[in-house]
Design a protein around this motif. Structure first.
Motif, PDB file in Angstrom:
ATOM      1  N   ASP A 204      -9.518   7.768  -1.306  1.00  0.00           N
ATOM      2  CA  ASP A 204      -9.660   6.341  -1.603  1.00  0.00           C
ATOM      3  C   ASP A 204      -8.322   5.701  -1.958  1.00  0.00           C
ATOM      4  O   ASP A 204      -7.978   4.627  -1.469  1.00  0.00           O
ATOM      5  CB  ASP A 204     -10.591   6.134  -2.817  1.00  0.00           C
ATOM      6  N   THR A 205      -7.626   6.386  -2.822  1.00  0.00           N
ATOM      7  CA  THR A 205      -6.350   5.845  -3.269  1.00  0.00           C
ATOM      8  C   THR A 205      -5.406   5.640  -2.093  1.00  0.00           C
ATOM      9  O   THR A 205      -4.715   4.625  -2.000  1.00  0.00           O
ATOM     10  CB  THR A 205      -5.688   6.807  -4.279  1.00  0.00           C
ATOM     11  N   VAL A 206      -5.391   6.606  -1.209  1.00  0.00           N
ATOM     12  CA  VAL A 206      -4.511   6.494  -0.052  1.00  0.00           C
ATOM     13  C   VAL A 206      -4.866   5.259   0.765  1.00  0.00           C
ATOM     14  O   VAL A 206      -3.995   4.482   1.159  1.00  0.00           O
ATOM     15  CB  VAL A 206      -4.588   7.758   0.833  1.00  0.00           C
ATOM     16  N   ASN A 207      -6.150   5.077   1.003  1.00  0.00           N
ATOM     17  CA  ASN A 207      -6.566   3.917   1.776  1.00  0.00           C
ATOM     18  C   ASN A 207      -6.202   2.610   1.076  1.00  0.00           C
ATOM     19  O   ASN A 207      -5.677   1.684   1.681  1.00  0.00           O
ATOM     20  CB  ASN A 207      -8.076   3.960   2.025  1.00  0.00           C
ATOM     21  N   GLU A 208      -6.522   2.591  -0.194  1.00  0.00           N
ATOM     22  CA  GLU A 208      -6.229   1.410  -0.991  1.00  0.00           C
ATOM     23  C   GLU A 208      -4.736   1.091  -0.959  1.00  0.00           C
ATOM     24  O   GLU A 208      -4.309  -0.036  -0.737  1.00  0.00           O
ATOM     25  CB  GLU A 208      -6.684   1.688  -2.437  1.00  0.00           C
ATOM     26  N   LEU A 209      -3.964   2.147  -1.134  1.00  0.00           N
ATOM     27  CA  LEU A 209      -2.517   2.009  -1.170  1.00  0.00           C
ATOM     28  C   LEU A 209      -1.980   1.499   0.170  1.00  0.00           C
ATOM     29  O   LEU A 209      -1.097   0.645   0.219  1.00  0.00           O
ATOM     30  CB  LEU A 209      -1.898   3.370  -1.491  1.00  0.00           C
ATOM     31  N   THR A 210      -2.535   2.024   1.241  1.00  0.00           N
ATOM     32  CA  THR A 210      -2.123   1.564   2.560  1.00  0.00           C
ATOM     33  C   THR A 210      -2.321   0.052   2.674  1.00  0.00           C
ATOM     34  O   THR A 210      -1.444  -0.667   3.142  1.00  0.00           O
ATOM     35  CB  THR A 210      -2.935   2.272   3.663  1.00  0.00           C
ATOM     36  N   LYS A 211      -3.479  -0.391   2.218  1.00  0.00           N
ATOM     37  CA  LYS A 211      -3.745  -1.831   2.249  1.00  0.00           C
ATOM     38  C   LYS A 211      -2.711  -2.601   1.450  1.00  0.00           C
ATOM     39  O   LYS A 211      -2.114  -3.566   1.926  1.00  0.00           O
ATOM     40  CB  LYS A 211      -5.140  -2.120   1.662  1.00  0.00           C
ATOM     41  N   VAL A 212      -2.523  -2.160   0.209  1.00  0.00           N
ATOM     42  CA  VAL A 212      -1.579  -2.855  -0.673  1.00  0.00           C
ATOM     43  C   VAL A 212      -0.203  -2.950  -0.026  1.00  0.00           C
ATOM     44  O   VAL A 212       0.423  -4.007  -0.002  1.00  0.00           O
ATOM     45  CB  VAL A 212      -1.465  -2.126  -2.034  1.00  0.00           C
ATOM     46  N   LEU A 213       0.236  -1.840   0.530  1.00  0.00           N
ATOM     47  CA  LEU A 213       1.568  -1.835   1.135  1.00  0.00           C
ATOM     48  C   LEU A 213       1.636  -2.791   2.313  1.00  0.00           C
ATOM     49  O   LEU A 213       2.579  -3.570   2.446  1.00  0.00           O
ATOM     50  CB  LEU A 213       1.937  -0.420   1.585  1.00  0.00           C
ATOM     51  N   ASN A 214       0.648  -2.746   3.176  1.00  0.00           N
ATOM     52  CA  ASN A 214       0.679  -3.599   4.358  1.00  0.00           C
ATOM     53  C   ASN A 214       0.620  -5.075   3.999  1.00  0.00           C
ATOM     54  O   ASN A 214       1.343  -5.893   4.554  1.00  0.00           O
ATOM     55  CB  ASN A 214      -0.454  -3.223   5.310  1.00  0.00           C
ATOM     56  N   ILE A 215      -0.272  -5.395   3.055  1.00  0.00           N
ATOM     57  CA  ILE A 215      -0.381  -6.795   2.656  1.00  0.00           C
ATOM     58  C   ILE A 215       0.940  -7.303   2.105  1.00  0.00           C
ATOM     59  O   ILE A 215       1.408  -8.386   2.439  1.00  0.00           O
ATOM     60  CB  ILE A 215      -1.492  -6.970   1.596  1.00  0.00           C
ATOM     61  N   ASN A 216       1.560  -6.503   1.285  1.00  0.00           N
ATOM     62  CA  ASN A 216       2.755  -6.976   0.593  1.00  0.00           C
ATOM     63  C   ASN A 216       4.045  -6.877   1.390  1.00  0.00           C
ATOM     64  O   ASN A 216       4.995  -7.609   1.127  1.00  0.00           O
ATOM     65  CB  ASN A 216       2.929  -6.219  -0.727  1.00  0.00           C
ATOM     66  N   LEU A 217       4.075  -5.951   2.336  1.00  0.00           N
ATOM     67  CA  LEU A 217       5.367  -5.717   2.979  1.00  0.00           C
ATOM     68  C   LEU A 217       5.472  -6.231   4.404  1.00  0.00           C
ATOM     69  O   LEU A 217       6.570  -6.373   4.936  1.00  0.00           O
ATOM     70  CB  LEU A 217       5.708  -4.229   2.949  1.00  0.00           C
ATOM     71  N   LYS A 218       4.345  -6.497   5.030  1.00  0.00           N
ATOM     72  CA  LYS A 218       4.403  -6.972   6.409  1.00  0.00           C
ATOM     73  C   LYS A 218       5.304  -8.204   6.497  1.00  0.00           C
ATOM     74  O   LYS A 218       5.156  -9.151   5.724  1.00  0.00           O
ATOM     75  CB  LYS A 218       2.999  -7.305   6.909  1.00  0.00           C
TER      76      LYS A 218
END
Lengths: 336, 336
Positions: free
Chosen positions: B170-184
DNA sequence: ATTAGCACTCGATTTATCTAAGTGCTAATT
DNA sequence: AATTAGCACTTAGATAAATCGAGTGCTAAT
C-alpha cells in the motif's frame, strides 16, 4: 638478515625522518632528533654498514641516507608501529562515509575519503564476483525496457534497452523467464559472456533485444579499475614531483588503465598488501608503492589501493585502510 | 579599429605561426614562411604598430611577437578560415561516437573524443532542464525500493532507497501517487528542491523514505560539471606547462568544480562561444581560452567545452565542435 | 613608402667560483 | 673492542660573470 637493536633504531629513524622531510637524513639529525646515545661518528659507521647491506642508499657521496626498497620493506615488516588514527581523522572518515546508496557508492565514497585523508591517489577496482539473484524487466515505453539486475549481496544494476519494434507484454514476460533461467547464479562480471551464449542458442526472436541487454550490462558490470580518486592538488605538491618529467610519468601511470589493472591483479590475497618500489613487476612503477586493501565479504568484492611515491607514511596508511575495512565489515554484516 | 590588408596578413601569420611553434614570431620568419613581399624591416614597422594598437605583445624587447588576447580575438572574429576536418579526423569521430546508450552516454563519448582529438581537456556540463514525465517505484526487497524517473525527452534515471522498516505494498502505491502528483513537470535539476518541499508539507509517514529518495536523486540529477575528459598525457606536454607551477595551476583549475561551473555559466547562449584569456572574468583563467558548444535540442541539454592555454588551433577546434554538433542534431532528430 | 645597415637589448646558455652539508677514514680515547 | 674527535674530501646547489644569438628600433639611403 637480522639487525641488532641499534641498527634497527637507526633504520627506523632514517625511514621516519625521510618520510616526513623528504630530505636525505644525516648522522647528526639522527643523534639530535631521535636521541641516540652515540656520537654522529658511530652512527655514520652504522649507516655505512646498513648501506653495505642494502637497507639504505646515498643519493650522492656527500649526502645523507635515504631508505632503499629493502629498507622500507624491513621497516614495514619489522619496525613500524601501527599508529592509532587521531579523533580528527576518525571523525572525518565517519562523516564522509555515510553508507548512502549501494555497495558501489559506498566503495567510491571510501576511495575518495582515503585519497583526501592521505593526500594520495586511490584506485578502486571492482571484482563483481557476486552472482546474480534475479532479473526484472520494467517497461518504460513501447520500445524501451529497463533491465534491472539484482545480485546475491545486494548490488543493483540496470541498463536501458532501446528496441526498434514495439514489445508486446507477452514477450516481456517470456524474456524475463529466459533471462532468469539462464543467468541466475552467473557472476556479474561474466554476464556478458553468459548472455552471448544464450543468444547463440536461443530463438532468434530475442536476439536483437538480448544483444542490447548484453551490451548495456557489459558496460555496467565489467570488472577492473573503476575509479581513480585523484586528489591532484596535493599529490603534485610532493617534492618528488618538482621535476616535471616525474610528474608527467606519474600522471601517465594513473591514466593508463592497463598498467594499473595488471599491477593490482598481482596484489596479495590477504586483506592488506604492500608492494614497495622495485618489488613491483611493472618497471614504470619501480619508484612507487602500492598499499592495498582487498574488500571481502563472502566473495572478493573489490580492491582499494593507495598509490604513492615510495615515500609515504606506511603506518598511517595501513591504519586508515584497516579502519575503513572495519567499517565495511560493519556495514556488510548489517542486514539489507 | 579596422586593419589594412597587410596588417591583417601579418597578424594572422603571427597567430598561426605562434599557435604552431609556441615561440615568439620574428619579422624574418614571417617574410620567409608566409611569403610577404616586403623586407623584414617593413614587417618590423608594421608589427610595432600592431603592438601599439594592442594586437601583439613582446615577451621582452629583443624577442619576436606573440598575439595578445585582443590579437587572438581579432583573428578569431575576422581572419580565421574554417578548416575542413581531415577524413582521418572525421573517421575517428564517427567511430568513437557510436550512439550507444542514452543521451548522457552520448555526450560523454563526444567529450572523450574531442579531448583525444584536440589534445586538450574537455568539460562536459549537463543542464537537466528536461522535465519529469513520470516516476515508478519498483520493489526490490522488503526494504529496498528502486526509484525510476522518466523525463519528457527520454532520459531515464534511477536510484536505490534503503529503508529501515519493511514497506507495505500500500505504501509503495501511495508513495508512487504522491511522487507523481508532486513532481510531474518539474525540471530534473530541481527535483531535490521539489522533493524537500514535499517533505516539509507531507505527512511525516513518508519523510524518511522521501529523504532517501531526495538524496539519491540529487546525486543523479544535479546540473553542473559532469565529467572532465582529461587527456593529461598530451596536455602536460605543451610547452606552456614546462614550468611546474603553471602545470599545477592548470590541474588545480580542472579539479575545482566551482571555477568551471561559474565560468561556463557565463558562456554565450549561441551554439558556439569562445572566451579568450583575459576576457574571462575569473582571474585564474586569464591565460586560458574556453571554446564551448551549447548542445540544444528542445531545451538546453548541456555544454561541451574545450579548455586550453590561449595558444590553441581555434580553427580546428571550432570545426570539430561544429561537426560534433551536426552529429548530435542528426541523432536527436531520430525517433527513440 | 620601403629597405639596408647597424647599434643595442636581453634571455638563455655556459663557465667559474663559493658554500654548506655530510661523509669516510685515521688516530686518539674510553 | 667500541666509540669518538678531528679533518680532509666530495658534491649539489646557489651565485656571479662571460658569451652568444635572435630580433629589435632607428637612421639614412633608395
Amino acid at each position: 638478515m637480522s639487525l641488532d637493536e641499534r641498527k634497527k633504531k637507526i633504520l627506523s629513524s632514517v625511514v621516519e625522518d625521510y618520510i616526513e622531510s623528504a630530505e636525505p637524513v644525516g648522522s647528526k639529525t639522527i643523534v639530535d632528533k631521535y636521541n641516540l646515545e652515540y656520537s654522529p661518528a658511530t652512527i655514520r659507521n652504522e649507516m655505512k654498514l646498513l648501506e653495505d647491506d642494502g637497507y639504505l642508499e646515498q643519493p650522492h657521496i656527500s649526502a645523507g641516507r635515504i631508505p632503499s626498497t629493502k629498507g622500507y620493506r624491513y621497516y614495514v615488516d619489522n619496525l613500524m608501529k601501527e599508529k592509532k588514527l587521531s579523533m580528527l581523522d576518525i571523525n572525518y572518515i565517519d562523516n564522509s562515509i555515510t553508507g548512502y546508496g549501494d555497495t558501489e557508492n559506498l566503495l567510491e565514497q571510501a576511495s575518495d575519503t582515503v585519497s583526501k585523508l592521505l593526500g594520495r591517489p586511490t584506485i578502486l577496482t571492482l571484482k563483481n564476483e557476486d552472482i546474480i539473484e534475479s532479473i526484472k524487466l520494467l517497461r518504460i515505453t513501447d520500445k524501451i525496457l529497463l533491465v534491472i539486475v539484482m545480485s546475491k549481496n545486494g548490488t543493483i544494476k540496470d541498463c536501458v534497452a532501446k528496441l526498434t519494434d514495439i514489445i508486446p507484454e507477452d514477450t516481456v514476460n517470456e524474456l524475463t523467464k529466459v533471462l532468469n533461467i539462464n543467468l541466475k547464479g552467473t557472476p556479474l562480471e561474466r554476464v556478458y559472456y553468459a548472455l552471448n551464449m544464450v543468444i547463440s542458442k536461443e530463438l532468434t526472436t530475442f536476439s536483437e533485444i538480448l544483444g542490447q541487454i548484453s551490451e548495456g550490462l557489459r558496460r555496467e558490470l565489467n570488472s577492473g579499475v573503476k575509479k581513480i580518486s585523484n586528489n591532484v592538488e596535493s599529490i603534485l605538491e610532493l617534492p618528488e614531483f618538482s621535476d616535471v618529467e616525474k610528474a608527467k610519468n606519474f600522471v601517465n601511470i594513473l591514466s593508463t588503465k592497463d598498467i594499473l589493472d595488471s599491477t593490482l591483479a598481482k596484489v596479495s590475497n590477504n586483506e592488506l598488501g604492500i608492494i614497495i618500489g622495485s618489488e613491483n613487476k611493472e618497471i614504470l612503477l619501480s619508484e612507487y608503492s602500492i598499499i592495498s586493501l582487498n574488500i571481502l565479504d563472502d566473495k572478493n568484492i573489490g580492491n582499494l589501493s593507495v598509490i604513492s611515491p615510495k615515500r609515504i607514511d606506511y603506518s598511517k596508511t595501513v591504519s586508515t585502510l584497516k579502519y575503513i575495512n572495519s567499517k565495511f565489515k560493519n556495514l556488510f554484516s548489517k542486514p539489507n
